[in-house]
Enzyme design. Sequence first.
Site, short mmCIF file in Angstrom:
data_model
loop_
_atom_site.label_atom_id
_atom_site.label_comp_id
_atom_site.label_asym_id
_atom_site.label_seq_id
_atom_site.Cartn_x
_atom_site.Cartn_y
_atom_site.Cartn_z
N HIS A 188 55.65 17.95 57.24
CA HIS A 188 55.94 19.03 58.19
C HIS A 188 54.80 20.03 58.29
O HIS A 188 54.67 20.71 59.29
CB HIS A 188 57.27 19.69 57.84
CG HIS A 188 58.42 18.85 58.29
ND1 HIS A 188 59.03 17.94 57.48
CD2 HIS A 188 58.99 18.71 59.51
CE1 HIS A 188 59.96 17.30 58.16
NE2 HIS A 188 59.96 17.75 59.40
N ARG A 331 67.51 22.18 67.75
CA ARG A 331 68.11 21.32 66.74
C ARG A 331 68.73 22.20 65.66
O ARG A 331 68.11 23.16 65.20
CB ARG A 331 67.02 20.44 66.12
CG ARG A 331 67.50 19.71 64.89
CD ARG A 331 66.49 18.73 64.41
NE ARG A 331 65.45 19.36 63.61
CZ ARG A 331 64.41 18.71 63.12
NH1 ARG A 331 64.25 17.43 63.42
NH2 ARG A 331 63.51 19.31 62.39
N GLU A 430 67.40 8.88 64.20
CA GLU A 430 66.32 8.84 63.21
C GLU A 430 66.71 8.09 61.95
O GLU A 430 65.97 8.09 60.97
CB GLU A 430 65.77 10.24 62.90
CG GLU A 430 66.80 11.28 62.58
CD GLU A 430 66.20 12.68 62.38
OE1 GLU A 430 64.98 12.85 62.37
OE2 GLU A 430 67.01 13.61 62.21
N ASP A 454 61.18 10.18 60.94
CA ASP A 454 62.19 9.73 59.98
C ASP A 454 62.63 8.30 60.27
O ASP A 454 62.92 7.55 59.34
CB ASP A 454 63.40 10.68 60.00
CG ASP A 454 63.16 11.89 59.12
OD1 ASP A 454 62.61 11.71 58.02
OD2 ASP A 454 63.48 13.02 59.54
N CYS A 501 61.12 12.71 70.18
CA CYS A 501 60.55 13.99 69.73
C CYS A 501 59.75 13.84 68.45
O CYS A 501 59.19 14.80 67.95
CB CYS A 501 61.61 15.07 69.60
SG CYS A 501 62.87 14.65 68.39
C1 PEP Z 1 61.47 13.10 63.28
O1 PEP Z 1 62.00 12.78 62.22
O2 PEP Z 1 60.76 12.34 63.96
C2 PEP Z 1 61.66 14.48 63.81
C3 PEP Z 1 61.28 14.80 65.02
O3 PEP Z 1 62.20 15.40 62.97
P1 PEP Z 1 61.38 16.04 61.74
O4 PEP Z 1 59.97 15.56 61.83
O5 PEP Z 1 61.50 17.49 61.83
O6 PEP Z 1 62.10 15.46 60.56
MG MG Z 2 63.50 14.05 61.34
#
Ligand code: PEP
Ligand code: MG
Length: 551
Positions: A188, A331, A430, A454, A501
């Site tokens: 992240h 989200r 995901e 994910d 996303c």
């Molecule tokens: C993902 O898992 O692709 C996603 C968009 O959520 P995050 O990266 O915040 O887990």
């Molecule tokens: Mg995710």
Amino acid sequence: MILMQGKGVSKGVVKGPLYFFRRQDTTVVKTTVNDQSAEQARLQQAQERAVAQLEALAERCREEAGDESAVLFETHAMFVEDEDFVECIQSTMEEEGCNAEYAVQTAGEQFAAMFAAMDDAYMQARAADIRDVSRRILNNLMGVVEGGIDSDEPVIVAADDLAPSETIQLDKSKILGFVTQGGSGNSHTAILARTMGIPAVCGLGDALKEDYAGRLAYVDGETGSVVLEPDELTLATMREKYARQQEMNALYQTMKGQEDVTLDGKKVNVYCNIGSPEDVAAVLSNDGQGIGLFRSEFLYLAADDYPSEDTQFEAYKSVAAAMDGKRVIIRTLDIGADKQVAYFDMKKEENPALGVRAIRICLNRPEVFRAQLRALYRASAYGKIAIMFPMITSVWEVRECKRACQKVMAELEKEGIPFNKDTEIGVMIETPASVFVAEELAKEVDFFSVGTNDLTQYTLACDRQANDLGKFFDPHHPAVLRALKMAADAAHKAGIWIGICGELGADVSMLPTFLAIGIDELSVSPSAVLPLRAALRKSIAKTCTLEMLEC
Ligand code: PEP
Ligand code: MG
């Protein structure tokens, strides 16, 4: 020349002094202080500094955002000097013969608890303010630097690794780039760097030494090289790359105001991923047509305690209003795994990525979920908000989420608070489980959004945080792409739309595959919008094939 080679995780070439990020210990310990008059003087100095800081903040806010926003800091300055508050701190010090830090923390907690226990929602919300004020005085007492960067000039932040909660609290205006010893492109922190449009290189290992602090570094966020004292050839290459980057940026500017459509008329919405209301400026300047993912958990990561319903409402409302009727998908909080928040007081888990995270926390803690849903529905009256649930594996989870939404809407209705009862609801795809039950999920919601970060992690059994899994972590793997197609087919069969996303959405080389699958929306970091639009406008959807899905 010193060349360090890592992994480029956020594109761009920059140069600047290396600044080593230090974790600051803010744990307050009670100590005995004999010289109380010196300690009281130290307290007074910290308070005076806090008032000066808050007045400067109010002044800056008044210039940039108007009187209304400045009032918050003026109120905080008044809190610092509030007679009862100051007396409470001073008497604790005198009676207990203790240090100022302990007395400030104790008084802060006492006053916050008093506000939180009041009946009036406005007064309850003041608990967060008093905590903020105490933290500021404490920081001054302990020499902790606000924003984490003790430099007047912008710098390249170097660290062993950075947790998302650390990155989000850094003062963005002082960061030219990030370079870290550890980390991975799917973490992240890397995602945040891309969202902020800041070049970043991770995985430099021991080559990145603290001895280099203060030296001028050249960072290439694409190739992953970090150079000190470059030789003529390297310097020329970096300069050329920088010039090309400027040229391409100028070219992409011509994409502003253009429609997100292929040559043969297939419309694909190009939206943005954001982590905070401040990121909206980048969405607007890059002409994003909506927000496909607002990672609301960053509001929680940036705070020292649960953000109140009102605080959240203000944040969501400001984003919805700034996007002026364009879709804003928020989200619900996705805490857990690498996004740990101390005040959630979560049990330590062996495998946090497979543990109590995201929607599991919300369903286990209905009061936390309720506060967020109330804030979201209240904000829905001010723009086109959509609500999205993360880490879904089962249909019952979605039904439970929808029941929680119904309950909140009934409450607001009763209280006469305006909201949009047609607020769209979506789920993230995901987990492999959500792909397998996608047909049933699609009947429950208005849209799907695929979290490829994910989905890759869970489909390929590869930790997205690990930087040494190399080619094993492959979002282009046919298994991931087939999962994407299965979810898209299920969505379209039920008559709903599907977007991506996850980070894969910004991979321009994958655009033909997304078009062949029939993806309706791509949500990417703001800086990726215009390059993606340029590629989309040159594509012909009907000639795109599914060959990437072959093994
Ligand atoms: C993902 O898992 O692709 C996603 C968009 O959520 P995050 O990266 O915040 O887990
Ligand atoms: Mg995710």
